[in-house]
Design a protein around this motif. Structure first.
Motif, PDB file in Angstrom:
ATOM      1  N   PRO A 184       8.000  62.583  40.171  1.00 20.09           N
ATOM      2  CA  PRO A 184       7.108  62.150  41.250  1.00 20.09           C
ATOM      3  C   PRO A 184       5.888  61.408  40.720  1.00 20.09           C
ATOM      4  O   PRO A 184       5.364  61.729  39.647  1.00 20.09           O
ATOM      5  N   ALA A 185       5.418  60.424  41.463  1.00 22.39           N
ATOM      6  CA  ALA A 185       4.352  59.535  41.003  1.00 22.39           C
ATOM      7  C   ALA A 185       3.083  60.288  40.629  1.00 22.39           C
ATOM      8  O   ALA A 185       2.416  59.963  39.642  1.00 22.39           O
ATOM      9  N   ASP A 186       2.706  61.312  41.438  1.00 22.40           N
ATOM     10  CA  ASP A 186       1.466  62.037  41.132  1.00 22.40           C
ATOM     11  C   ASP A 186       1.596  62.838  39.843  1.00 22.40           C
ATOM     12  O   ASP A 186       0.609  63.038  39.125  1.00 22.40           O
ATOM     13  N   VAL A 187       2.803  63.264  39.511  1.00 27.49           N
ATOM     14  CA  VAL A 187       3.015  63.985  38.252  1.00 27.49           C
ATOM     15  C   VAL A 187       3.039  62.996  37.089  1.00 27.49           C
ATOM     16  O   VAL A 187       2.501  63.276  36.011  1.00 27.49           O
ATOM     17  N   GLN A 188       3.647  61.832  37.292  1.00 26.24           N
ATOM     18  CA  GLN A 188       3.628  60.796  36.254  1.00 26.24           C
ATOM     19  C   GLN A 188       2.201  60.502  35.803  1.00 26.24           C
ATOM     20  O   GLN A 188       1.911  60.386  34.602  1.00 26.24           O
ATOM     21  N   ASP A 189       1.304  60.390  36.765  1.00 27.46           N
ATOM     22  CA  ASP A 189      -0.061  59.971  36.450  1.00 27.46           C
ATOM     23  C   ASP A 189      -0.848  61.018  35.671  1.00 27.46           C
ATOM     24  O   ASP A 189      -1.961  60.735  35.211  1.00 27.46           O
ATOM     25  N   THR A 190      -0.277  62.201  35.510  1.00 27.57           N
ATOM     26  CA  THR A 190      -0.878  63.193  34.623  1.00 27.57           C
ATOM     27  C   THR A 190      -0.968  62.647  33.208  1.00 27.57           C
ATOM     28  O   THR A 190      -1.841  63.051  32.428  1.00 27.57           O
ATOM     29  N   LEU A 191      -0.085  61.715  32.880  1.00 27.63           N
ATOM     30  CA  LEU A 191      -0.051  61.159  31.524  1.00 27.63           C
ATOM     31  C   LEU A 191      -1.172  60.162  31.254  1.00 27.63           C
ATOM     32  O   LEU A 191      -1.436  59.841  30.095  1.00 27.63           O
ATOM     33  N   ILE A 192      -1.817  59.658  32.304  1.00 27.25           N
ATOM     34  CA  ILE A 192      -2.801  58.589  32.097  1.00 27.25           C
ATOM     35  C   ILE A 192      -3.928  59.041  31.174  1.00 27.25           C
ATOM     36  O   ILE A 192      -4.255  58.363  30.186  1.00 27.25           O
ATOM     37  N   THR A 193      -4.537  60.175  31.457  1.00 27.29           N
ATOM     38  CA  THR A 193      -5.626  60.672  30.614  1.00 27.29           C
ATOM     39  C   THR A 193      -5.128  60.996  29.211  1.00 27.29           C
ATOM     40  O   THR A 193      -5.799  60.719  28.209  1.00 27.29           O
ATOM     41  N   ILE A 194      -3.940  61.573  29.148  1.00 23.08           N
ATOM     42  CA  ILE A 194      -3.380  61.943  27.844  1.00 23.08           C
ATOM     43  C   ILE A 194      -3.192  60.712  26.974  1.00 23.08           C
ATOM     44  O   ILE A 194      -3.527  60.710  25.779  1.00 23.08           O
TER      45      ILE A 194
END
Length: 383
Positions: A184-194
């Protein structure tokens, strides 16, 4: 404040994955670092080139491990990927920088295979893996909690369960995320900060995990999944994208299928591939012609079925045929052993694909010299 993450160990005898005394030779599919441990060790012993921080091999040695070659002492490194050298060089170079790597391609182009071997060669561990699905939660990428400890003692370091990505950050390893666009897109974006800050905040503890040198991430995505959960522009910018193509020539695809079937066959005690090389060539020819929509000689245009007819599916068809030959035949791969597998791979849509297959069978296979046995076997299973 930064927080360290201790590696976790699992007793395989308790999680059902393998017997406690299982060795790589006994497991059905050993990890790359186990199956090719001797080659990795030989490369490490003779690798005198500069290595990035916490890398087991230099970038040159990693590329050699994937593409194959012969070392100065005569050790033969088998190719793991057969394709353009520059693609592998770009992928390895990306991992040596602070940018994450996205392997993109249609199904069956060895994205998972390449990511596993890259992680094995770089970090010596390909198991820090997040498998992407529609149900992948945020905790799979960030961290979770041991709820018994959480309820008993509240948020604490002991109650935190690190994700594979968190462990890779803390230990300077390579993490893998498979099928990124299925998450899911909102879970994908967890990677942005990482990926941008190289930091994973833990607000419940007022702490964070900072990535140490050597950390990076390899993700794979399927071209056919566009529109399911497309990457945001912010996340896509954090990746260097490398597209893995389908094999360019029939000879290259034949080599890939033969090598991989031979590896799988040895683990299953199936007959050697050379005994059925003619049938493997036929399978590859059928798949390429239907996939490309034209016969090999370029004279006849064809309708293509709805399936991908990938190299991976060809490997599956041949492996299934070898099993039939071994258990219900004379051990030699023949047309009748692969016919049913080909039908199952081609006819995914019973209505439309069956018409495509029958037309191809009657107008191309039936008229092809030396293919009469193949035609009869396919007709028999097609009904």
């Amino acid at each position: 404040m930064p927080v360290s993450v201790e590696p976790t160990s699992v007793d395989p005898s308790r999680d059902g994955s393998a017997p406690a005394n299982a060795t790589p030779a006994q497991t059905l599919r050993p990890h790359a670092e186990d199956a090719f441990g001797a080659e990795l060790a030989a490369l490490a012993a003779q690798d005198d080139r500069p290595r990035p921080a916490r890398w087991r091999l230099s970038p040159w040695a990693v590329a050699t491990y994937l593409l194959g070659g012969t070392l100065p002492d005569g050790t033969v490194i088998t190719p793991k990927y057969i394709g353009p050298r520059r693609i592998v060089e770009v992928a390895v170079t990306t991992l040596a920088t602070d940018r994450a790597l996205l392997l993109l391609g249609v199904p069956g182009t060895a994205k998972t295979w390449v990511s596993e071997h890259l992680a094995a060669a770089v970090s010596g561990d390909s198991t820090l893996l997040v498998q992407g699905t529609a149900g992948t939660p945020e905790e799979a990428i960030r961290y979770g909690w041991n709820y018994a400890r959480l309820l008993a003692h509240g948020p604490s370091r002991d109650a935190l369960v690190p994700s594979p990505v968190m462990r890779a950050m803390a230990e300077g390893m390579t993490a893998r995320v498979e099928e990124l666009t299925r998450i899911p897109a909102d879970v994908q974006d967890t990677l942005i900060t990482i990926l941008s800050e190289k930091t994973l905040p833990i607000p419940e503890l007022g702490q964070e995990v900072q990535a140490v040198r050597g950390f990076n991430l390899i993700a794979t995505a399927n071209d056919r999944d566009r529109g399911i959960n497309e990457l945001s522009s912010a996340l896509r910018r954090r990746f260097n994208t490398v597209v893995l193509p389908l094999p360019e020539t029939p000879e290259a695809e034949l080599d890939i299928v033969s090598r991989r079937v031979d590896q799988i066959g040895r683990s299953l005690d199936l007959p050697a591939v050379p005994d059925g090389i003619d049938e493997i060539r036929r399978v590859v020819t059928v798949f390429r012609e239907l996939r490309d929509g034209v016969t090999t000689d370029g004279r006849t245009k064809l309708k293509s079925p709805s399936g991908t007819l990938s190299t991976a599916e060809a490997i599956s068809v041949v492996t299934g045929g070898l099993a039939l030959a071994a258990h219900f035949g004379d051990g030699v791969l023949r047309a009748g052993d692969v016919a049913a597998g080909i039908l199952g791979a081609v006819v995914r849509d019973p209505a439309a694909d069956r018409v495509v297959w029958r037309e191809y069978l009657e107008t191309v296979i039936r008229e092809r010299d030396g293919w009469k046995d193949f035609y009869r076997a396919c007709r028999e299973v097609s009904g």
